[in-house]
Design a protein around this motif. Sequence first.
Motif, PDB file in Angstrom:
ATOM      1  N   GLU A   1       0.848  -1.190   0.000  1.00  0.00           N
ATOM      2  CA  GLU A   1       0.000   0.000   0.000  1.00  0.00           C
ATOM      3  C   GLU A   1       0.887   1.244   0.000  1.00  0.00           C
ATOM      4  OE1 GLU A   1      -3.285  -0.096   2.883  1.00  0.00           O
ATOM      5  OE2 GLU A   1      -2.629  -2.130   3.352  1.00  0.00           O
ATOM      6  N   PRO A   2       1.219   1.772  -1.166  1.00  0.00           N
ATOM      7  CA  PRO A   2       2.123   2.925  -1.238  1.00  0.00           C
ATOM      8  C   PRO A   2       1.697   4.096  -0.359  1.00  0.00           C
ATOM      9  CG  PRO A   2       1.762   2.034  -3.425  1.00  0.00           C
ATOM     10  CD  PRO A   2       0.827   1.308  -2.511  1.00  0.00           C
ATOM     11  N   ALA A   3       0.389   4.271  -0.171  1.00  0.00           N
ATOM     12  CA  ALA A   3      -0.085   5.401   0.632  1.00  0.00           C
ATOM     13  C   ALA A   3       0.347   5.290   2.083  1.00  0.00           C
ATOM     14  CB  ALA A   3      -1.613   5.495   0.546  1.00  0.00           C
ATOM     15  N   ARG A   4       0.724   4.072   2.532  1.00  0.00           N
ATOM     16  CA  ARG A   4       1.168   3.883   3.910  1.00  0.00           C
ATOM     17  C   ARG A   4       2.647   4.248   4.086  1.00  0.00           C
ATOM     18  NH1 ARG A   4      -2.132   0.148   6.829  1.00  0.00           N
ATOM     19  NH2 ARG A   4      -0.599   0.353   8.508  1.00  0.00           N
ATOM     20  N   SER A   5       3.354   4.480   2.995  1.00  0.00           N
ATOM     21  CA  SER A   5       4.782   4.797   3.073  1.00  0.00           C
ATOM     22  C   SER A   5       5.000   6.238   3.503  1.00  0.00           C
ATOM     23  CB  SER A   5       5.455   4.563   1.721  1.00  0.00           C
ATOM     24  OG  SER A   5       6.795   5.032   1.744  1.00  0.00           O
ATOM     25  N   VAL A   6       6.029   6.444   4.328  1.00  0.00           N
ATOM     26  CA  VAL A   6       6.406   7.785   4.779  1.00  0.00           C
ATOM     27  C   VAL A   6       7.371   8.450   3.800  1.00  0.00           C
ATOM     28  CG1 VAL A   6       8.414   7.031   6.134  1.00  0.00           C
ATOM     29  CG2 VAL A   6       7.118   9.045   6.859  1.00  0.00           C
TER      30      VAL A   6
ATOM     31  N   ARG B   1      16.125   6.911  -0.570  1.00  0.00           N
ATOM     32  CA  ARG B   1      15.683   6.783  -1.962  1.00  0.00           C
ATOM     33  C   ARG B   1      14.681   5.633  -2.098  1.00  0.00           C
ATOM     34  NH1 ARG B   1      20.360   5.993  -3.928  1.00  0.00           N
ATOM     35  NH2 ARG B   1      20.834   8.203  -4.197  1.00  0.00           N
ATOM     36  N   TYR B   2      14.975   4.517  -1.431  1.00  0.00           N
ATOM     37  CA  TYR B   2      14.097   3.346  -1.496  1.00  0.00           C
ATOM     38  C   TYR B   2      12.715   3.678  -0.914  1.00  0.00           C
ATOM     39  CZ  TYR B   2      12.836  -1.633  -1.340  1.00  0.00           C
ATOM     40  OH  TYR B   2      12.230  -2.853  -1.535  1.00  0.00           O
ATOM     41  N   HIS B   3      12.689   4.353   0.237  1.00  0.00           N
ATOM     42  CA  HIS B   3      11.411   4.732   0.836  1.00  0.00           C
ATOM     43  C   HIS B   3      10.639   5.705  -0.058  1.00  0.00           C
ATOM     44  CE1 HIS B   3      11.347   2.727   4.730  1.00  0.00           C
ATOM     45  NE2 HIS B   3      12.654   2.930   4.826  1.00  0.00           N
ATOM     46  N   PHE B   4      11.361   6.587  -0.726  1.00  0.00           N
ATOM     47  CA  PHE B   4      10.696   7.513  -1.656  1.00  0.00           C
ATOM     48  C   PHE B   4       9.930   6.740  -2.714  1.00  0.00           C
ATOM     49  CE2 PHE B   4      10.630   9.960  -5.601  1.00  0.00           C
ATOM     50  CZ  PHE B   4      10.120  11.185  -5.173  1.00  0.00           C
ATOM     51  N   TRP B   5      10.567   5.696  -3.252  1.00  0.00           N
ATOM     52  CA  TRP B   5       9.919   4.929  -4.313  1.00  0.00           C
ATOM     53  C   TRP B   5       8.912   3.923  -3.781  1.00  0.00           C
ATOM     54  CZ3 TRP B   5       9.560   6.449  -9.072  1.00  0.00           C
ATOM     55  CH2 TRP B   5      10.489   7.387  -9.531  1.00  0.00           C
ATOM     56  N   MET B   6       8.969   3.585  -2.504  1.00  0.00           N
ATOM     57  CA  MET B   6       7.909   2.779  -1.913  1.00  0.00           C
ATOM     58  C   MET B   6       6.582   3.537  -1.940  1.00  0.00           C
ATOM     59  SD  MET B   6       9.497   0.750   1.373  1.00  0.00           S
ATOM     60  CE  MET B   6       7.951  -0.064   1.715  1.00  0.00           C
ATOM     61  N   ALA B   7       6.646   4.857  -1.885  1.00  0.00           N
ATOM     62  CA  ALA B   7       5.433   5.680  -1.902  1.00  0.00           C
ATOM     63  C   ALA B   7       4.925   5.935  -3.313  1.00  0.00           C
ATOM     64  CB  ALA B   7       5.699   7.008  -1.195  1.00  0.00           C
ATOM     65  N   ASP B   8       5.605   5.418  -4.315  1.00  0.00           N
ATOM     66  CA  ASP B   8       5.215   5.640  -5.704  1.00  0.00           C
ATOM     67  C   ASP B   8       3.996   4.791  -6.062  1.00  0.00           C
ATOM     68  OD1 ASP B   8       5.607   6.624  -8.383  1.00  0.00           O
ATOM     69  OD2 ASP B   8       6.386   4.650  -8.898  1.00  0.00           O
ATOM     70  N   THR B   9       3.181   5.266  -6.960  1.00  0.00           N
ATOM     71  CA  THR B   9       1.995   4.519  -7.386  1.00  0.00           C
ATOM     72  C   THR B   9       2.017   4.166  -8.871  1.00  0.00           C
ATOM     73  OG1 THR B   9       0.796   6.608  -7.760  1.00  0.00           O
ATOM     74  CG2 THR B   9       0.539   5.552  -5.596  1.00  0.00           C
ATOM     75  N   SER B  10       3.131   4.393  -9.540  1.00  0.00           N
ATOM     76  CA  SER B  10       3.204   4.129 -10.976  1.00  0.00           C
ATOM     77  C   SER B  10       3.388   2.632 -11.243  1.00  0.00           C
ATOM     78  CB  SER B  10       4.362   4.901 -11.599  1.00  0.00           C
ATOM     79  OG  SER B  10       5.599   4.295 -11.264  1.00  0.00           O
ATOM     80  N   PRO B  11       3.132   2.163 -12.482  1.00  0.00           N
ATOM     81  CA  PRO B  11       3.301   0.743 -12.810  1.00  0.00           C
ATOM     82  C   PRO B  11       4.740   0.252 -12.653  1.00  0.00           C
ATOM     83  CG  PRO B  11       1.962   1.847 -14.469  1.00  0.00           C
ATOM     84  CD  PRO B  11       2.519   2.921 -13.590  1.00  0.00           C
ATOM     85  N   GLY B  12       5.704   1.163 -12.708  1.00  0.00           N
ATOM     86  CA  GLY B  12       7.101   0.758 -12.610  1.00  0.00           C
ATOM     87  C   GLY B  12       7.627   0.661 -11.185  1.00  0.00           C
TER      88      GLY B  12
ATOM     89  N   ARG C   1      11.354  -0.617 -10.000  1.00  0.00           N
ATOM     90  CA  ARG C   1      12.237   0.400  -9.442  1.00  0.00           C
ATOM     91  C   ARG C   1      12.793  -0.040  -8.092  1.00  0.00           C
ATOM     92  NH1 ARG C   1      14.800   5.042 -11.456  1.00  0.00           N
ATOM     93  NH2 ARG C   1      15.491   6.207  -9.646  1.00  0.00           N
ATOM     94  N   LEU C   2      11.945  -0.591  -7.223  1.00  0.00           N
ATOM     95  CA  LEU C   2      12.394  -1.022  -5.896  1.00  0.00           C
ATOM     96  C   LEU C   2      13.387  -2.172  -6.006  1.00  0.00           C
ATOM     97  CD1 LEU C   2       9.025  -0.888  -3.902  1.00  0.00           C
ATOM     98  CD2 LEU C   2      10.964   0.694  -3.731  1.00  0.00           C
ATOM     99  N   THR C   3      13.105  -3.129  -6.874  1.00  0.00           N
ATOM    100  CA  THR C   3      14.019  -4.264  -7.052  1.00  0.00           C
ATOM    101  C   THR C   3      15.364  -3.797  -7.583  1.00  0.00           C
ATOM    102  OG1 THR C   3      12.092  -5.646  -7.544  1.00  0.00           O
ATOM    103  CG2 THR C   3      14.242  -6.545  -8.098  1.00  0.00           C
TER     104      THR C   3
END
Length: 401
Positions: free
Chosen positions: A184-189, A240-251, A255-257
């Motif tokens: 759930e990206p919305a749960r990411s800080v 950087r990883y946490h920033f992309w955990m909050a992403d909602t795009s198909p990629g 990106r995280l991997t």
Amino acid sequence: MAIDIKDTVHAVDAAAVMRLLPTRPRLLALGEPTHGEASLLDVRNTLFRQLVEQEGYRTIAIESDCVRGLLVDDYVTLGTGTLDDVMARGFSHEWFNRSAANRELVRWMRAYNDTRPVSQRVRFAGFDAPLEMTEAASPREALMALHAYLAAHVSTELLPCTAQTLDRLLGPDARWTDGAAMLEPARSVGRSAEARELRLLADDVVALFDEQSPHLIMTTSRDDWDRARLYARTATGLLRYHFWMADTSPGRTTRLTSLRDRMMADNLLAIAERSPALVHAHNSHLQRDKSSMRMGGRPLEWWSAGALASVRLGEDYGFLATALGTLPHQSVDAPPPGTVEAILYALAEDHCLIDAPQLAIATGDMGLGPRVSPWFGYAPLDPAHLATTDGIVFVRDVVEG
């Protein structure tokens, strides 16, 4: 002239490995197709001892948390702590700290170092980021440790912020380690106002560290500086990883991997600067070819830490993939015809080392296809990767134990 497959087979030992390679690599990567199997780890341990005693290797790096690994390194090099404690706290991923083979590796390293001068001691490193498939660590430990190192050795007026400012912006660690954020990206800080400010400040803290490196190495030590540099890349990598955990795009998942393996690669390149190292991790993190898997029913592709390190190091990177014949306790039976594993299984060797490029030539007209695993935890070899693999360590039957 046709190549006889039997002519590609050698004993699994350090001397045979070196004969397969154009030069002694700074990083010799040994992959595995599954985690936690004692017989595969025993092969790793034996090869590492030979590399230390015969080829001058001085470090082993495994797929475990790079920050936790500092506890293990302190134990094997300085005798800090106890074996029980470092096994409990020095490894990430459950299959590492409960492993008898990992315990024996650490015990042997400590005994080897006990009577040797610093220049001859072996070192331990975790090279994975402080991540799990289900969550990521808070950047607190790495960022605060880096700030404390700088605060102790450079003028206060140069620091971009105080420790109190960092502490306030970081907030409770539970905000960062919420396992629900992976799905759930919305749960990411990671894209909060505080996290965005932290990324900017962390960048300035790391810039100051780089600018002051000559002074820091002279006033502390190269080892202390190396440790601080690990904190620097870990803190910025986690933010950087946490920033992309909050992403909602198909990629997002790709990106995280990719970010995880990029953090792994940065750690490997730093290890290579220090001494020749044996690297042990899953084949998918070490191969030169693009890695792939299915996640949530969708295909996922990324460039592994090994691929990234290989393009930087050239011949100073060597890769041995491990393959297996059977894994009976996971319902992996004898390999079917038409696969690389079936050809190796027919050799009747318990353990052997295969010249992979030569095997690719010998089997080039056989139309080999990839083996299909009945168990998700085992990844068979892809025959298309043989030509870019330096060698294959084949274990015929992996017995539970």
